[in-house]
Enzyme design. Structure first.
Site, PDB file in Angstrom:
ATOM      1  N   GLU A 150      -6.135  -3.259  12.688  1.00 48.40           N
ATOM      2  CA  GLU A 150      -5.827  -4.073  11.507  1.00 48.40           C
ATOM      3  C   GLU A 150      -6.893  -5.143  11.280  1.00 48.40           C
ATOM      4  O   GLU A 150      -7.264  -5.422  10.135  1.00 48.40           O
ATOM      5  CB  GLU A 150      -4.443  -4.722  11.651  1.00 48.40           C
ATOM      6  CG  GLU A 150      -3.295  -3.727  11.846  1.00 48.40           C
ATOM      7  CD  GLU A 150      -3.276  -2.620  10.813  1.00 48.40           C
ATOM      8  OE1 GLU A 150      -3.536  -2.905   9.628  1.00 48.40           O
ATOM      9  OE2 GLU A 150      -3.018  -1.459  11.190  1.00 48.40           O
ATOM     10  N   GLU A 204      -9.322   4.356   6.759  1.00 48.46           N
ATOM     11  CA  GLU A 204      -8.500   4.548   7.957  1.00 48.46           C
ATOM     12  C   GLU A 204      -9.295   5.146   9.113  1.00 48.46           C
ATOM     13  O   GLU A 204      -9.104   4.779  10.266  1.00 48.46           O
ATOM     14  CB  GLU A 204      -7.288   5.424   7.637  1.00 48.46           C
ATOM     15  CG  GLU A 204      -6.302   4.777   6.672  1.00 48.46           C
ATOM     16  CD  GLU A 204      -5.818   3.410   7.142  1.00 48.46           C
ATOM     17  OE1 GLU A 204      -6.031   3.061   8.321  1.00 48.46           O
ATOM     18  OE2 GLU A 204      -5.249   2.674   6.320  1.00 48.46           O
ATOM     19  N   HIS A 222      -9.881  -3.850   9.580  1.00 53.12           N
ATOM     20  CA  HIS A 222      -9.657  -3.675   8.136  1.00 53.12           C
ATOM     21  C   HIS A 222      -9.970  -4.942   7.332  1.00 53.12           C
ATOM     22  O   HIS A 222     -10.189  -4.853   6.124  1.00 53.12           O
ATOM     23  CB  HIS A 222      -8.189  -3.330   7.860  1.00 53.12           C
ATOM     24  CG  HIS A 222      -7.856  -1.871   7.922  1.00 53.12           C
ATOM     25  ND1 HIS A 222      -8.605  -0.900   7.311  1.00 53.12           N
ATOM     26  CD2 HIS A 222      -6.801  -1.218   8.492  1.00 53.12           C
ATOM     27  CE1 HIS A 222      -8.036   0.291   7.510  1.00 53.12           C
ATOM     28  NE2 HIS A 222      -6.951   0.122   8.228  1.00 53.12           N
ATOM     29  N   GLU A 257       0.848  -1.191   0.000  1.00 51.76           N
ATOM     30  CA  GLU A 257       0.000   0.000   0.000  1.00 51.76           C
ATOM     31  C   GLU A 257       0.887   1.246   0.000  1.00 51.76           C
ATOM     32  O   GLU A 257       1.831   1.308   0.767  1.00 51.76           O
ATOM     33  CB  GLU A 257      -0.904   0.038   1.233  1.00 51.76           C
ATOM     34  CG  GLU A 257      -1.968   1.121   1.105  1.00 51.76           C
ATOM     35  CD  GLU A 257      -2.929   1.174   2.292  1.00 51.76           C
ATOM     36  OE1 GLU A 257      -2.637   0.589   3.345  1.00 51.76           O
ATOM     37  OE2 GLU A 257      -3.965   1.822   2.144  1.00 51.76           O
ATOM     38  N   GLY A 283       2.929   1.671  11.160  1.00 52.03           N
ATOM     39  CA  GLY A 283       2.675   0.933  12.390  1.00 52.03           C
ATOM     40  C   GLY A 283       2.376  -0.517  12.053  1.00 52.03           C
ATOM     41  O   GLY A 283       2.924  -1.449  12.647  1.00 52.03           O
ATOM     42  N   ALA A 284       1.494  -0.703  11.064  1.00 52.78           N
ATOM     43  CA  ALA A 284       1.099  -2.047  10.659  1.00 52.78           C
ATOM     44  C   ALA A 284       0.429  -1.957   9.296  1.00 52.78           C
ATOM     45  O   ALA A 284       0.126  -0.870   8.822  1.00 52.78           O
ATOM     46  CB  ALA A 284       0.136  -2.651  11.675  1.00 52.78           C
ATOM     47  N   MET A 285       0.219  -3.130   8.665  1.00 51.59           N
ATOM     48  CA  MET A 285      -0.401  -3.155   7.333  1.00 51.59           C
ATOM     49  C   MET A 285      -1.356  -4.328   7.248  1.00 51.59           C
ATOM     50  O   MET A 285      -0.982  -5.469   7.537  1.00 51.59           O
ATOM     51  CB  MET A 285       0.697  -3.256   6.261  1.00 51.59           C
ATOM     52  CG  MET A 285       0.153  -3.412   4.849  1.00 51.59           C
ATOM     53  SD  MET A 285      -0.836  -1.969   4.344  1.00 51.59           S
ATOM     54  CE  MET A 285      -2.036  -2.745   3.258  1.00 51.59           C
ATOM     55  N   GLU A 286      -2.583  -4.007   6.799  1.00 48.57           N
ATOM     56  CA  GLU A 286      -3.691  -4.965   6.882  1.00 48.57           C
ATOM     57  C   GLU A 286      -3.760  -5.960   5.729  1.00 48.57           C
ATOM     58  O   GLU A 286      -4.846  -6.245   5.230  1.00 48.57           O
ATOM     59  CB  GLU A 286      -5.004  -4.184   6.982  1.00 48.57           C
ATOM     60  CG  GLU A 286      -5.374  -3.353   5.725  1.00 48.57           C
ATOM     61  CD  GLU A 286      -4.885  -1.928   5.748  1.00 48.57           C
ATOM     62  OE1 GLU A 286      -3.893  -1.630   6.450  1.00 48.57           O
ATOM     63  OE2 GLU A 286      -5.492  -1.080   5.055  1.00 48.57           O
ATOM     64  N   ASN A 287      -2.631  -6.537   5.302  1.00 45.96           N
ATOM     65  CA  ASN A 287      -2.682  -7.590   4.272  1.00 45.96           C
ATOM     66  C   ASN A 287      -3.636  -8.679   4.753  1.00 45.96           C
ATOM     67  O   ASN A 287      -3.511  -9.167   5.872  1.00 45.96           O
ATOM     68  CB  ASN A 287      -1.300  -8.192   4.074  1.00 45.96           C
ATOM     69  CG  ASN A 287      -0.216  -7.146   4.005  1.00 45.96           C
ATOM     70  OD1 ASN A 287      -0.243  -6.288   3.135  1.00 45.96           O
ATOM     71  ND2 ASN A 287       0.706  -7.174   4.957  1.00 45.96           N
TER      72      ASN A 287
HETATM   73 ZN   LIG Z   1      -5.340   1.340   8.895  1.00 45.76          ZN
END
Ligand SMILES: [Zn+2]
Length: 832
Positions: free
Chosen positions: A306, A328, A309, A135, A269-273
């Site tokens: 996450e 978001e 998401h 992303e 911070g993090a990624m919602e794969n």
């Molecule tokens: Zn997010």
């Protein structure tokens, strides 16, 4: 949407439906080789197929259509639009086909695309990881694809890796084949239909926890070898959140498994794969015995964010990037709702008041922006990853939820998710769903909050409510702040628990007389002001407000003071009314206001300020002391930390200094007090303290400890030490951390300007070195340059002549806040 005019977007004459991806990384050489087969639908017969591709070497494309093979004779690259066009001699007929391309690439160090990360294990062995961050538009760096959220497809990933390494992707493993040459090929199940930016694959020396099965879905925490003892907090929080959202959305989790993966180098911070969520280590791995409540809260809320998401974002996805704010904002809203249900004693909605206030501090500037704006290039969208998207957006949704009622709102969300599952939406689809369920004019109301910047100041005077735009600086022609809003205002009369809901428009609105609380429940995204008659009835009864109302009143009073609309003594009167309560949110605001005032005043004026600081804070210290007491509640340790930190720094309390130093030297600090003790210890400039910080940073046993000592380097009141730390940001510290340290260093009252000079002297180098998404982080401390007009002038000139591409708006906001601070300084000095 055929042939959209935006040149950054691909046409729809050829559309993908399924990808089969084969990747072989070479970790030692930092390269990868791959091949992709894509099922496509040729809608209009063509001899040209356009895909996104960036920094990849592509082979010729082969297409099989209706039993005939076609091979591209040329490939045209476009660097601006990041596309590759395969040109065929013969026209491809309309209908289904399969496209196949081989490619090679480099594992980069920019923390985007398919990139390299490294870590050193407990035995001193260095390991290399290959991992993805796609992303917003970086899948095109890993394989040629239709890299836009509206081209949803399935993905079947195959990774060929050294046999001793682990590999993960979005789906469960379906086969694992030993190739007999020290390598094996791991194949993953086909995913659901989703966008390219949610694909993930990871290879490296990882281990994982046992599965915990929740509602039929196995959850695991995946971590770099040797860190398994830091996973309990994350596993518990993940299990709670998954079940919570299954119930809230009333749709089963859309993936087949859920891995939460800690990555040593990670820009966000993090990624919602989907099914394979990636985190920076400090956001996932935590030791509850040594962490502060704030650090445990952060892990818990990021996980909830996450997992939310997985439905809102992954199952239902914005059609184009202008919709990212809703993605978001919604996840931000849900992280608080979920964590509040998980740990009610943390009072998350009160704590969220701090985040909302941080957003309003930016939103009250003329350089703010509407929450939603047109996005042409994917790069434009980088400017959306800020407090206005996450925190203002989330708080506007909270205001809407409270206005419609929690159940009605939830039903509208369910309706929206069901209707648009596996598809794409625009923002108004959500308003329409909420409007259908609630019968309220949601779209009309929300447009006033989303499509213009700023927020109102709601004043109560003579029993009447009215609104005006709020701004810190005087009105000016060029401003992104809007004029009027449809404001959901909740009021109640003190002493009564009955809340009345109003929708305040342009006309003033009469409310019941008496002592009226304007932002009842503290759920509104606006500032409130009590005219003298109203304030006279509220101020003596601050203790009758609920906690968030009280926190909101303090935050609004501080905003009015910083904007020059009230005086210091008015603010102090409210602060004095807080009484003996363990409420870190309002007390944190009071501490911030004292910090600003302390910076702003001349040396000869500070005595009076410090005197009143001690008068306000010392009774709280006398009540709370240094150590836990039986009467403590969950938030008392945070309150204690604020009190000790404030008295030990600007309060210059020598007995607090002595105890803090003793605890620092003995390395005996509980997690909640650590930040305060480190601030005090750093500020005292004792010989050897700086070296101790570095040593403890290098030998830290947890990500939180490491972060604490690294960020703490910003608190040394010594220019030479500050420049040493700044230099380490360019040479030694991880790219994911360095911009944050530099930004914090600029907040230092003594050394900040020197650090700014240093960073700007290496500006071009910094921009090439640090991840693009973190460039504006480098100037985070600029708003604190509030006492030197000549410096402010230089800073303004530099940053207006060296604009950032996507994030310049954030820099402009920091510059405007600096100028508001200069005006505050002049005003405050005249009051002392
Ligand atoms: Zn997010």
């Amino acid at each position: 949407m055929d042939n959209p005019p935006n040149p950054y977007r691909l046409g729809r004459s050829v559309v993908p439906s399924a990808y089969r991806i084969f990747i072989t990384p070479d970790l030692d050489a930092a390269t990868f080789a791959g091949r992709v087969e894509i099922d496509i639908d040729v809608r209009d017969a063509t001899s040209r197929v356009v895909v996104n591709s960036l920094d990849l070497e592509l082979g010729a494309a082969s297409i099989t259509a209706a039993g005939t093979g076609y091979r591209s004779v040329d490939t045209e690259f476009d660097a601006t639009y990041e596309t590759a066009t395969f040109v065929f001699e013969r026209t491809l007929p309309a209908g289904p086909a399969v496209l196949e391309v081989a490619f090679t690439g480099v594992l980069n160090d920019l923390l985007v695309g398919f990139y390299r990360s490294t870590f050193v294990d407990a035995d001193g062995v260095t390991h290399t990881i290959a991992t993805t961050q796609f992303e917003n538009s970086d899948a095109r760096r890993a394989f040629p694809c239709w890299d836009e959220p509206s081209f949803k497809a399935t993905y079947q990933v195959n990774l060929t890796v050294p046999s001793d390494l682990a590999a993960y992707s979005n789906s469960p493993v379906v086969s694992d084949t030993d190739l007999g040459n020290g390598q094996r090929t791991i194949s993953f199940a086909t995913t659901m239909v989703m966008s390219t930016y949610l694909v993930a694959f990871i290879v490296g020396a990882f281990e994982e926890t046992d599965e915990r099965v929740v509602d039929g879905v196995p959850i695991r925490i995946v971590y770099p070898v040797g860190k398994g003892h830091l996973t309990d907090v994350a596993l518990d929080a993940s299990a709670f959140a998954l079940h919570f959202f299954n119930e809230y959305f009333d749709i089963p989790y859309p993936g087949e498994k859920l891995d939460m993966v800690a990555i040593p180098d990670f820009a966000f911070g993090a990624m919602e794969n989907l099914g394979c969520v990636t985190y920076r280590e400090s956001a996932l791995l935590v030791d509850p015995a040594t962490a502060s409540l704030a650090e445990i809260e952060r892990t818990t809320t990021v996980i909830a964010h996450e997992i939310a998401h997985m439905w809102f974002g992954d199952l239902v996805t914005m059609a184009w990037w202008e919709g990212i704010w809703l993605n978001e904002a919604f996840a931000t809203f849900m992280e608080v709702l979920c964590t509040d249900a998980y740990r009610p004693q943390w009072k998350m909605w009160v704590a969220f008041g701090v985040d909302r206030d941080a957003a309003l501090q930016v939103d009250g500037l003329h350089t703010t922006r509407p929450i939603e704006f047109e996005v042409i290039s994917p790069d434009d969208m980088r400017g959306m990853f800020d407090v206005l998207t996450y925190e203002k957006g989330g708080s506007v949704l909270r205001m809407l939820e409270q206005y419609l009622g929690a159940e009605v709102y939830r039903d509208g969300i369910r309706h929206y998710l069901r209707r648009h599952s596996y598809a794409n939406t625009v923002t108004t689809d959500l308003w329409d769903a909420l409007e259908e369920v609630s019968g309220h004019p949601v779209r009309e109301m929300m447009n006033t909050w989303i499509l213009q910047g700023g927020h109102p100041l709601v004043t109560i005077e003579d029993g009447t409510l009215r609104q005006e735009p709020f701004s810190y600086a005087p009105a000016r022609a060029e401003s992104a702040i809007g004029s009027t809003w449809l404001v959901p205002v909740h009021t109640r009369v003190l002493g009564s628990s009955v809340t009345t809901k109003h929708l305040l428009g342009t006309e003033p609105l009469a409310v019941d007389g008496g002592a009226v609380v304007v932002n009842a429940g503290g759920v509104g995204t606006f500032r409130s002001r009590y005219a003298p008659d109203a304030l006279a009835s509220i101020a003596p009864r601050v203790d009758e407000l609920d906690e968030l109302e009280r926190a909101t009143l303090v935050a609004d009073s501080w905003a009015m003071l910083f904007a020059g609309r009230t005086g210091w003594d008015d603010f102090l009167a409210i602060a004095r009314g807080l009484g003996d309560r363990d409420e870190p949110t309002p007390w944190g605001t009071v501490a911030t206001a004292f910090d600003f005032a302390h910076r702003a005043l001349r040396d000869d004026q500070r005595g009076r300020l410090v005197e009143s600081l001690r008068e306000v804070f010392a009774p709280q210290f006398d009540r709370l002391g240094w150590d836990a007491r039986p009467a403590d509640n969950a938030l008392t340790p945070q309150m204690r930390s604020i009190v000790i930190g404030t008295l030990g720094t600007i309060g210059a309390d020598s007995s607090i200094h002595d105890e803090a130093v003793a605890r620092f030297d003995a390395d005996e600090m509980d997690g909640d007090l650590a930040r305060a003790i480190l601030r005090i210890a750093a500020g005292l400039n004792r010989p050897g303290t700086y070296e101790t910080f570095l040593d403890r940073f290098h030998h830290a046993q947890t990500p939180q400890d490491e972060q604490r000592y690294q960020r703490g380097l910003a608190d040394f009141n010594d220019v030479a030490l500050a420049l040493d730390a700044a230099q380490r940001c360019f040479s030694e510290f991880r790219n994911q951390d360095a911009p944050i340290v530099l930004g914090s260093q600029m907040r230092n009252a003594l050394a900040g300007p020197s650090v700014w000079e240093y960073v700007t002297s290496r500006w071009d180098e910094a921009l090439g070195h640090f991840p693009p998404s973190m460039h504006s982080t480098l100037t985070l401390g600029v708003p604190m340059f509030i006492t030197d007009p000549a410096l402010a002038e230089r800073v303004t000139t530099f940053h207006t002549t060296h604009p950032l591409h996507a994030e310049q708006r954030t820099v402009d906001q920091q510059l405007e806040r600096m100028h508001v601070g200069l005006a505050f300084t002049t005003s405050l000095r005249s009051q002392f």
